[in-house]
Write an enzyme that holds these catalytic residues in place. Structure first.
Site, PDB file in Angstrom:
ATOM      1  N   THR A  87       0.877  -1.177   0.000  1.00  0.00           N
ATOM      2  CA  THR A  87       0.000   0.000   0.000  1.00  0.00           C
ATOM      3  C   THR A  87       0.913   1.224   0.000  1.00  0.00           C
ATOM      4  O   THR A  87       1.667   1.434   0.959  1.00  0.00           O
ATOM      5  CB  THR A  87      -0.889   0.022   1.259  1.00  0.00           C
ATOM      6  OG1 THR A  87      -1.623  -1.195   1.315  1.00  0.00           O
ATOM      7  CG2 THR A  87      -1.856   1.199   1.209  1.00  0.00           C
ATOM      8  N   LYS A 162      -7.892   1.314  -3.172  1.00  0.00           N
ATOM      9  CA  LYS A 162      -7.551   0.877  -1.810  1.00  0.00           C
ATOM     10  C   LYS A 162      -7.769   2.010  -0.796  1.00  0.00           C
ATOM     11  O   LYS A 162      -8.372   1.809   0.256  1.00  0.00           O
ATOM     12  CB  LYS A 162      -6.085   0.421  -1.807  1.00  0.00           C
ATOM     13  CG  LYS A 162      -5.451   0.251  -0.457  1.00  0.00           C
ATOM     14  CD  LYS A 162      -5.615  -1.133   0.102  1.00  0.00           C
ATOM     15  CE  LYS A 162      -5.116  -1.184   1.538  1.00  0.00           C
ATOM     16  NZ  LYS A 162      -5.295  -2.472   2.140  1.00  0.00           N
ATOM     17  N   LYS A 237      -1.962   4.900   8.594  1.00  0.00           N
ATOM     18  CA  LYS A 237      -1.168   5.000   7.360  1.00  0.00           C
ATOM     19  C   LYS A 237      -2.089   5.200   6.150  1.00  0.00           C
ATOM     20  O   LYS A 237      -1.873   6.082   5.326  1.00  0.00           O
ATOM     21  CB  LYS A 237      -0.331   3.717   7.179  1.00  0.00           C
ATOM     22  CG  LYS A 237       0.366   3.642   5.840  1.00  0.00           C
ATOM     23  CD  LYS A 237       1.002   2.288   5.549  1.00  0.00           C
ATOM     24  CE  LYS A 237       1.498   2.257   4.110  1.00  0.00           C
ATOM     25  NZ  LYS A 237       2.153   1.008   3.742  1.00  0.00           N
TER      26      LYS A 237
END
Ligand code: NAD
Length: 291
Positions: A87, A162, A237
């Protein structure tokens, strides 16, 4: 297939192990992590890439991805594909794809949902950005490591999907937790609250599938003392990546911004680090209304 795998940590280790168990020749490189059974250890990222048809990376962040890609891309054979499953920020994904293209190679951004459990069980969901032909090349590997791969569009589309998904997840978890804490203070039984909301218009994945209240709904990290699961710092994050992207794209995301600020406080100032992201519920439980 000959596969190079770089970054065999909590996620990458079991993903590489599943590829090796399915009969692929996997050469693995990591700075510190041990190699899982069936994966051949090599001495550098470039060596893992040498002669590989697909090179998979599973790394902590965009800066590390960029530096690994700078080493790996020149070592890759013509026609091979770099598939990054980390990611990372959308800009890093697009920059790596441009570098690959300039060298006559292809790159995919293919972040995952499903966590360590999904990586181990081979049930991840992949969200993929990049060219059709590269997606077709890597598809059989996605089918081994996961249960679903969605080709979302051009370079960066996987990372975009995402962070949008996880922005909804973070916001919804906070809303679910604060609603439980309000219900407590109103004297409403938690089970009754669940029975109503999970079958009414407030239902969501965080309520129905991952209920933050212990002993209610299907088994979740709340039933295990809030051990992750999906750690609050990983949610932070992803929320930060969503806000970095929103800033760059001039998108107004007030709830995402609030969720990022709240998880930052939870992880960096309070006791959220190392706890599941649903531990927002015990946090709210202890609190009073802020002026
Ligand atoms: P991790 O820290 O366990 O693994 C990362 C690995 O990369 C480590 O083993 C580290 O030694 C290695 N590494 C770092 N720099 C390197 C380099 N230059 N060369 C070779 N190896 C290097 O992290 P993780 O939990 O496996 O997560 C990996 C990625 O997956 C992250 O981007 C994370 O956001 C994403 N992700 C994690 C989860 C989860 O539940 N853990 C879920 C979805 C997505």
């Amino acid at each position: 297939m000959k596969i190079g795998f770089i970054g065999l940590g909590n996620m990458g280790g079991p993903m590489a192990a599943n590829l090796a168990a399915a009969g692929h020749a996997v050469a693995g490189y990591d700075l510190t992590a041990p190699m899982p059974a069936g994966v051949t250890t090599v001495a550098s990222a470039a060596e893992a890439a040498h002669g590989a048809e697909v090179v998979i990376t599973m790394l902590p962040n965009g800066a590390i991805l960029r530096s690994v890609a700078a080493e790996v891309l020149p070592a890759m054979a013509a026609g091979s594909v770099l598939c990054d499953c980390s990611t990372v920020d959308v800009d890093s994904a697009r920059a790596v794809a441009e570098q690959a293209e300039a060298l006559g190679l292809a790159a995919l951004d293919a972040p995952v949902s499903g966590g360590v459990g999904g990586a181990t069980a081979g049930t991840l969901t992949f969200m993929v950005g990049g060219p059709d032909a590269a997606f077709a090349t890597v598809r059989p590997l996605f089918d081994i490591m996961g249960q679903k791969a969605v080709h979302c569009g051009a370079a960066g589309a996987g990372q975009s999907a995402k962070i949008c998904n996880n922005m909804i997840l973070g916001v919804t978890m906070i809303a679910t937790c604060e609603a439980f804490a309000l219900a407590d203070k109103l004297g409403l039984d938690r089970q009754k609250m669940f029975d109503v909301v999970s079958t009414s218009s407030g239902y969501s994945w965080t309520m129905n599938a991952y209920c933050p209240a212990p002993g209610i709904g299907p088994k979740s990290p709340a039933d295990n003392g809030y051990a992750p699961g999906f750690a609050a710092e990983l949610m932070l994050k992803d929320l930060r990546l969503s806000q970095q992207a929103a800033e760059a794209a001039d998108a107004d995301t007030p709830m995402g911004q609030l969720a990022a600020a709240l998880y930052a406080r939870f992880v960096e100032v309070e006791d959220g680090k190392g706890r599941d992201f649903s531990a927002m519920l015990p946090r709210f439980e202890k609190r009073h209304r802020e002026a």
